[in-house]
Scaffold this active site. Structure first.
Site, PDB file in Angstrom:
ATOM      1  N   HIS A  13       1.158   6.069   2.363  1.00 14.10           N
ATOM      2  CA  HIS A  13       0.160   7.093   2.035  1.00 14.10           C
ATOM      3  C   HIS A  13      -0.728   7.414   3.231  1.00 14.10           C
ATOM      4  O   HIS A  13      -1.379   6.523   3.784  1.00 14.10           O
ATOM      5  CB  HIS A  13      -0.690   6.565   0.881  1.00 14.10           C
ATOM      6  CG  HIS A  13      -1.588   7.562   0.250  1.00 14.10           C
ATOM      7  ND1 HIS A  13      -2.889   7.280  -0.094  1.00 14.10           N
ATOM      8  CD2 HIS A  13      -1.381   8.848  -0.125  1.00 14.10           C
ATOM      9  CE1 HIS A  13      -3.438   8.333  -0.665  1.00 14.10           C
ATOM     10  NE2 HIS A  13      -2.550   9.301  -0.686  1.00 14.10           N
ATOM     11  N   HIS A  55      -7.171  15.655   4.337  1.00 18.66           N
ATOM     12  CA  HIS A  55      -7.083  15.604   2.881  1.00 18.66           C
ATOM     13  C   HIS A  55      -8.127  16.480   2.208  1.00 18.66           C
ATOM     14  O   HIS A  55      -7.825  17.281   1.325  1.00 18.66           O
ATOM     15  CB  HIS A  55      -7.232  14.161   2.390  1.00 18.66           C
ATOM     16  CG  HIS A  55      -7.244  14.048   0.901  1.00 18.66           C
ATOM     17  ND1 HIS A  55      -8.399  14.164   0.144  1.00 18.66           N
ATOM     18  CD2 HIS A  55      -6.236  13.856   0.012  1.00 18.66           C
ATOM     19  CE1 HIS A  55      -8.104  14.042  -1.134  1.00 18.66           C
ATOM     20  NE2 HIS A  55      -6.803  13.855  -1.241  1.00 18.66           N
TER      21      HIS A  55
END
Length: 245
Positions: A13, A55
């Site tokens: 991730h 993000h």
């Protein structure tokens, strides 16, 4: 839609989870040193249309910048410190472009799950630009990147720009019509919050000819449950706990 699934089960991730500043090249290098062969990243557009890794919609959490990331040109974003927020050893780590990361992955035969993370209002355009860039960079590669998004509009843009690239619909809830959208968008995978999966849902997704992936799994008990259910992939922060395959 992919008939064969060329991706490993374990996906790191944002590079190396929480062990390094997310979505920086330092994080991907660290994930690779832990044995991971596939990585997830978040891609959005600068004001002048450059796909870069971040993000959040805003800059404050993970960079030295302020305000909406998508409203700034790449020349300004490139000067930001994306490492100091994590730890002193990463001070000065820059935000990478998607092309930076792609070329490193291709040179090292590593694979990528590109989450299209658009600034609100430019969902379809972000999907188009990211997919077009990915198609160009990976045109000679044996395994393409997987393009994923929570936003169907972004996946529609990706489908229009590069229909040959595989797509995955991200879900944090099972909203009405989600599987119909996945079929319309010719997705290859559903990527769910790991708590949503049960035997019936895995069977339904597999019955549609789609792969069943999970995010973000950081505990052994959760991973064991998903493996027992017959799911097809796990995105994890814990590159130090789970061995990449």
């Amino acid at each position: 839609m992919l008939t064969d699934w060329p991706y490993p089960f374990w996906i790191a991730h944002r590079g190396a989870g929480k062990l390094a500043p997310e979505n920086t090249l330092a994080a991907f290098h660290l994930g690779a040193r832990h044995g991971y062969r596939m990585f997830e990243c978040d891609a959005k557009l600068s004001a002048d249309g450059v796909p870069f890794l971040l993000h959040d919609s805003t800059l404050e959490r993970t960079t030295s910048g302020h305000g909406s990331a998508g409203e700034q040109p790449w020349s300004a974003l490139a000067r930001l410190d994306a490492g100091s927020w994590h730890s002193r050893g990463y001070a000065g780590e820059p935000i990478p472009t998607l092309e930076n990361l792609a070329r490193w992955c291709l040179a090292n035969r590593l694979l990528l799950d590109i989450e299209i993370k658009p600034t609100p209002g430019v969902e379809e355009r972000t999907g188009e630009v990211v997919a077009a860039l990915a198609a160009r960079l990976w045109q000679a590669a044996p395994v393409p990147p997987l393009l994923t998004s929570f936003r169907p509009e972004a996946l529609l843009g990706a489908l229009k720009a590069a229909p040959q690239l595989p797509r995955g619909l991200l879900l944090d809830t099972l909203w009405d019509g989600c599987f119909g959208y996945a079929e319309q968008l010719k997705c290859s995978a559903i990527v769910c919050n790991h708590a949503l999966w049960d035997a019936a849902l895995v069977a339904r997704v597999h019955g549609l000819g789609l792969r069943a992936l999970s995010y973000t799994v950081n505990d052994e008990w959760a991973a064991e449950r998903l493996i027992a259910l017959g799911t097809d992939g796990i995105v994890t922060d814990r590159v130090d706990l789970f061995a990449g395959d």
